[in-house]
Write a protein that holds these residues in place. Structure first.
Motif, PDB file in Angstrom:
ATOM      1  N   HIS A 114       8.066  -2.807  -8.450  1.00  0.00           N
ATOM      2  CA  HIS A 114       8.450  -1.435  -8.777  1.00  0.00           C
ATOM      3  C   HIS A 114       7.270  -0.697  -9.396  1.00  0.00           C
ATOM      4  O   HIS A 114       6.556  -1.235 -10.248  1.00  0.00           O
ATOM      5  CB  HIS A 114       9.631  -1.445  -9.741  1.00  0.00           C
ATOM      6  N   HIS A 115       7.094   0.562  -8.976  1.00  0.00           N
ATOM      7  CA  HIS A 115       5.963   1.354  -9.487  1.00  0.00           C
ATOM      8  C   HIS A 115       6.418   2.769  -9.806  1.00  0.00           C
ATOM      9  O   HIS A 115       7.170   3.399  -9.048  1.00  0.00           O
ATOM     10  CB  HIS A 115       4.834   1.413  -8.461  1.00  0.00           C
ATOM     11  N   GLU A 137       0.827  -1.203   0.000  1.00  0.00           N
ATOM     12  CA  GLU A 137       0.000   0.000   0.000  1.00  0.00           C
ATOM     13  C   GLU A 137       0.862   1.255   0.000  1.00  0.00           C
ATOM     14  O   GLU A 137       1.860   1.344   0.720  1.00  0.00           O
ATOM     15  CB  GLU A 137      -0.900  -0.013   1.241  1.00  0.00           C
ATOM     16  N   LEU A 138       0.469   2.204  -0.818  1.00  0.00           N
ATOM     17  CA  LEU A 138       1.050   3.544  -0.786  1.00  0.00           C
ATOM     18  C   LEU A 138       0.062   4.467  -0.092  1.00  0.00           C
ATOM     19  O   LEU A 138      -1.106   4.530  -0.468  1.00  0.00           O
ATOM     20  CB  LEU A 138       1.321   4.048  -2.209  1.00  0.00           C
ATOM     21  N   VAL A 139       0.530   5.173   0.943  1.00  0.00           N
ATOM     22  CA  VAL A 139      -0.315   6.109   1.690  1.00  0.00           C
ATOM     23  C   VAL A 139       0.177   7.526   1.417  1.00  0.00           C
ATOM     24  O   VAL A 139       1.355   7.834   1.632  1.00  0.00           O
ATOM     25  CB  VAL A 139      -0.272   5.818   3.205  1.00  0.00           C
ATOM     26  N   ILE A 173      -3.516   3.806  -1.574  1.00  0.00           N
ATOM     27  CA  ILE A 173      -3.507   3.169  -2.891  1.00  0.00           C
ATOM     28  C   ILE A 173      -2.962   1.755  -2.762  1.00  0.00           C
ATOM     29  O   ILE A 173      -1.770   1.574  -2.502  1.00  0.00           O
ATOM     30  CB  ILE A 173      -2.655   3.981  -3.890  1.00  0.00           C
ATOM     31  N   PRO A 174      -3.796   0.725  -2.917  1.00  0.00           N
ATOM     32  CA  PRO A 174      -3.298  -0.655  -2.860  1.00  0.00           C
ATOM     33  C   PRO A 174      -2.503  -0.986  -4.112  1.00  0.00           C
ATOM     34  O   PRO A 174      -2.907  -0.667  -5.236  1.00  0.00           O
ATOM     35  CB  PRO A 174      -4.579  -1.476  -2.775  1.00  0.00           C
ATOM     36  N   LEU A 175      -1.347  -1.627  -3.916  1.00  0.00           N
ATOM     37  CA  LEU A 175      -0.463  -1.957  -5.030  1.00  0.00           C
ATOM     38  C   LEU A 175       0.148  -3.337  -4.822  1.00  0.00           C
ATOM     39  O   LEU A 175       0.426  -3.725  -3.678  1.00  0.00           O
ATOM     40  CB  LEU A 175       0.672  -0.926  -5.149  1.00  0.00           C
ATOM     41  N   GLY A 177       3.108  -6.840   1.145  1.00  0.00           N
ATOM     42  CA  GLY A 177       2.480  -6.398   2.379  1.00  0.00           C
ATOM     43  C   GLY A 177       3.068  -5.131   2.977  1.00  0.00           C
ATOM     44  O   GLY A 177       2.660  -4.718   4.066  1.00  0.00           O
ATOM     45  N   GLN A 178       4.000  -4.489   2.286  1.00  0.00           N
ATOM     46  CA  GLN A 178       4.649  -3.287   2.829  1.00  0.00           C
ATOM     47  C   GLN A 178       3.757  -2.061   2.656  1.00  0.00           C
ATOM     48  O   GLN A 178       3.004  -1.943   1.690  1.00  0.00           O
ATOM     49  CB  GLN A 178       5.991  -3.040   2.135  1.00  0.00           C
TER      50      GLN A 178
END
Length: 421
Positions: free
Chosen positions: A377-378, A240-242, A371-373, A405-406
């Motif tokens: 690499h993004h 997840e990106l917060v 944002i769930p990912l 899971g990070q």
């Protein structure tokens, strides 16, 4: 009796000259406030270093504006990505706020003859909460999760201290829950999310969190109740990106006045009703998300409620100040002549200025974007929309590498007036 008490503190006037000195003192104090205003203007013009240079000169009026200089430096440094330095400033601000429980008698007595500008600025209830909001963000951005949890607990105490005034700060409440969740504190995270679900217009933004934490706690009924509010399916194994997104600017305090003849003036601060419209996300390239849980706070609205919460105290203090000044003017008139009394009344009238100090570099709105990912690499591009204005802003995020899971954190600030097209 009142005159003798004031004389004991050294505030009983000799006709004319002492009040002229007080007026000059207020011009000096306003010069310090002007430095804060200049720093704010530089900051919103995109000149963060120039704003910081102004703020680092400090306050020549002693410690009256010390809290504001710390707060402003804290947000400017946060914007510059200097999170550790921002933490230093905001921790000192939090410690200073704790010290304000001890009231200086001489300071309060002096303000009865002049105005609140002569007292130390102690921060609105909302500003006292937002110190911990920014500390939580700073610590999360640095990966210092244990320290973020400490600030989450401090913020929770502030919310419990002033529940009616601060209840609509959904961003901070969601941030508190996220701090608990990041360290696996399922029960505390669930409790905050569950209360937030009750208070939000729609529980959908926190439904997945409630289901996740309630499931681990064995609350089958809660899982079933909130599962239907989840607008999409997100695998719990996903990373997840917060994002902490700030946009707009908080309204400034305004000066309100009520004048009664011949020379009585009631002065009070207020926030304008300006609102920063909420953000929406149209696209997250190269992904196409149907729904992203956004939790947002209009800081101006919370600030207005916080100021209203102490309205009774403001009115009581202002009424006492008006009575004190009237007693002084009459005493001068009894001991001298009409001209002396008139001069003192004019001086006291001019001294009656509402305290419009505030934390100016705060944004108008804070939004929590998750944002769930999948792991890997993004390189993301986000398209934000300012609701109701048909304007948008495209943001290219730096490269992000995620483990399974990070959860990673990123802070950015947008301006409705300058950056939205």
């Amino acid at each position: 009796m009142l005159s003798s008490r004031l004389a004991g503190f050294g505030f009983f006037p000799r006709p004319g000259c002492r009040y002229l000195l007080l007026i000059l003192l207020l011009f000096f104090l306003s010069g310090c406030a002007n430095r804060l205003n200049q720093a704010s203007r530089s900051y919103y013009a995109g000149h963060e270093q120039q704003a910081l240079d102004l703020l680092e000169k400090g306050d020549r009026s002693g410690d009256r504006n010390q809290l504001l200089f710390l707060l402003e430096r804290g947000t400017v440094l946060h914007q510059m990505g200097e999170y550790r330095q921002s933490i230093t400033q905001l921790l000192e601000a939090a410690q200073l706020i704790d010290q304000f429980e001890f009231v200086r008698i001489s300071e309060q007595a002096g303000s009865l003859v002049t105005n609140e500008w002569l007292t130390r600025y102690k921060g609105e209830y909302s500003e006292r909460l937002w110190v911990h909001s920014y500390l939580m963000m700073n610590y999360l951005l640095l990966g210092a999760y244990d320290d973020a949890l400490v600030e989450a607990k401090q913020a929770l105490m502030r919310l419990q201290e002033y529940p009616e005034a601060l209840n609509s700060d959904y961003f901070t409440r969601a941030l508190i829950a996220l701090c608990f969740a990041t360290l696996g504190e399922d029960n505390d995270a669930y409790l905050v999310y569950r209360k937030l679900a009750d208070d939000l217009p729609n529980p959908a933004p926190v439904a997945a969190d409630i289901v996740s934490h309630a499931g681990r706690l064995g609350m089958v009924d809660e899982v079933e109740k909130y599962r239907s509010f989840i607008p999409g399916t997100v695998s719990p194994e996903e990373s997840e990106l917060v994002l902490f997104v700030a946009n707009g600017r908080i309204p400034l305090k305004q000066a309100g006045n009520v004048v009664l003849p011949p020379s009585i003036r009631f002065a009070f601060p207020y926030y304008s009703a300006v609102k920063t419209p909420p953000l929406g996300i149209n696209n997250v390239w190269p992904h196409q998300w149907r729904y992203l849980p956004l939790i947002s706070t209009d800081l101006g609205g919370v600030a207005r409620k916080a100021l209203d919460a102490r309205k009774t105290r403001i009115i009581a203090k202002e009424s006492l100040r008006v009575a004190t000044k009237e007693a002084i003017a009459q005493s001068v008139g009894n001991k001298n002549d009409v001209a002396a009394e008139a001069l003192v009344r004019v001086a006291l009238f001019l001294l009656e200025e509402p305290d419009t100090r505030s934390w100016q570099t705060l944004p108008g709105r804070l939004t929590l974007v998750r944002i769930p990912l999948p792991a890997g690499h993004h390189k993301l591009q986000l398209e934000f929309e300012s609701a109701g204005f048909n304007r948008w802003h495209v943001v290219d995020l730096p490269d992000i590498q995620l483990r399974q899971g990070q959860r990673v954190f990123y802070s950015l600030r947008l301006s409705d007036t300058d950056q939205f097209k």
